[in-house]
Design an enzyme around this catalytic site. Structure first.
Site, PDB file in Angstrom:
ATOM      1  CE  LYS A 221     -38.608  14.146  22.351  1.00  0.00           C
ATOM      2  NZ  LYS A 221     -39.754  14.377  21.519  1.00  0.00           N
ATOM      3  NE  ARG A 255     -36.473  14.380  15.322  1.00  0.00           N
ATOM      4  CZ  ARG A 255     -35.719  14.965  16.236  1.00  0.00           C
ATOM      5  NH1 ARG A 255     -35.734  14.539  17.490  1.00  0.00           N
ATOM      6  NH2 ARG A 255     -34.934  15.987  15.926  1.00  0.00           N
TER       7      ARG A 255
HETATM    8  C1  9MG Z   1     -37.643  17.910  16.147  1.00  0.00           C
HETATM    9  N1  9MG Z   1     -38.212  16.990  17.114  1.00  0.00           N
HETATM   10  C2  9MG Z   1     -37.819  16.826  18.406  1.00  0.00           C
HETATM   11  N2  9MG Z   1     -38.594  15.906  18.989  1.00  0.00           N
HETATM   12  C3  9MG Z   1     -39.477  15.485  18.051  1.00  0.00           C
HETATM   13  C4  9MG Z   1     -40.532  14.563  18.054  1.00  0.00           C
HETATM   14  O1  9MG Z   1     -40.887  13.915  19.148  1.00  0.00           O
HETATM   15  N3  9MG Z   1     -41.223  14.370  16.917  1.00  0.00           N
HETATM   16  C5  9MG Z   1     -40.900  15.059  15.777  1.00  0.00           C
HETATM   17  N4  9MG Z   1     -41.641  14.826  14.672  1.00  0.00           N
HETATM   18  N5  9MG Z   1     -39.919  15.962  15.728  1.00  0.00           N
HETATM   19  C6  9MG Z   1     -39.226  16.160  16.852  1.00  0.00           C
END
Ligand code: 9MG
Length: 278
Positions: A221, A255
């Site tokens: 990110k 994720r």
């Molecule tokens: C789709 N997506 C992109 N970043 C995300 C995040 O931090 N959390 C979740 N649940 N979905 C995400």
């Protein structure tokens, strides 16, 4: 604890990795690479082999500044991939969408979880999610992807995100979605500046009070670019370290794009935790 994702079980007694599969032309780190169903299937299979416990498929980019996608386009991107993957993969598929029609079609095609960055706020989303019967991840976002990074503001970011998630959990319960089907996510990078993201990561343990499994997405990110001056393809190390920090503060699902590296790191965290309990 195990979550039943349309018949495929997700073990949450230890931290798990959710592999990211973007079937979009414009996602910030892998846009355009996995649009063709055959490429998507190969990538999902590789992430499973690397230890992913579920695969998150998205057809609309949620990166800052992303333009919305029509329902027809999102369906055309996502559903063939879910149909191809559901019978092949040993792990559940989650569908990353905020559109009720995409949720419904994806679950009918074999998806076992809904991952909604808008926390079921779209008209009709609560009802579709309720009727789907699958677990739902409710994420916090301030604003919407197109404009969310313009000037995000909070008094107390941790308290405000916590209150929002509490309200969305209540809305789900009022709509007939059992609490046992819910997960929560503070939404790193979604309408948050660097200081907000760092405060949320530092105080992630506050979200235990909700009594629900915590999912986090930190992988590659922009916060790592802001803090460390790294380009997207240079963010592996801080992404993995942040995953470890999140799990140490109670996150159950991380994720991630870099599945093998994240799985290794979380295995070490689990082994150290288990050794301390002997
Ligand atoms: C789709 N997506 C992109 N970043 C995300 C995040 O931090 N959390 C979740 N649940 N979905 C995400």
């Amino acid at each position: 604890m195990q979550l039943d994702c349309a018949g495929k079980l997700l073990d949450l007694t230890r931290p798990q990795v959710m592999g990211v599969l973007n079937v979009t032309p414009d996602s910030f780190s892998d846009g355009g690479r996995f649009i063709a169903p055959a490429a998507a299937v190969a990538q999902a299979q590789a992430m499973c082999d690397a230890g992913a416990a579920l695969i998150d498929i998205g057809g609309e980019s949620t990166r800052p500044g992303a333009q919305p996608v029509s329902e027809a386009d999102e369906l055309a991107r996502v559903i063939p991939v879910v149909e191809a993957l559901a019978p092949r993969l040993p792990v559940p598929i989650s569908v990353d969408t905020s559109k009720p029609a995409v949720m419904a079609a994806a679950v009918a095609a074999g998806a076992g979880m809904i991952n909604d960055v808008a926390a079921l706020t779209a008209p009709g989303a609560l009802q579709v999610a309720r009727d789907s019967g699958v677990p739902v991840c409710l994420m916090h976002m301030q604003g919407e992807p197109r404009s969310m990074q313009r000037a995000p503001r909070y008094g107390d970011v941790v308290a405000e995100v916590h209150d929002y998630l509490t309200q969305r959990v209540s809305a789900c319960e009022a709509a007939g979605i059992a609490r046992e089907r819910l997960l929560v996510d503070p939404g790193f990078g979604f309408g948050k500046q660097l200081a907000h993201n760092l405060a949320l990561l530092a105080r992630l343990d506050r979200f235990h009070a909700l009594g629900l499994p915590l999912l986090v997405g930190l992988s590659r990110k922009r916060m790592f670019g802001d803090l460390l001056g790294l380009a997207v393809d240079e963010r592996l190390v801080p992404s993995v370290v942040a995953a470890v920090l999140a799990v140490q503060r109670g996150a159950r699902i991380v994720r991630a794009h870099d599945v093998a590296e994240t799985v290794s790191a979380l295995k070490l965290v689990t082994a150290v935790r288990d050794a301390g309990m002997e």
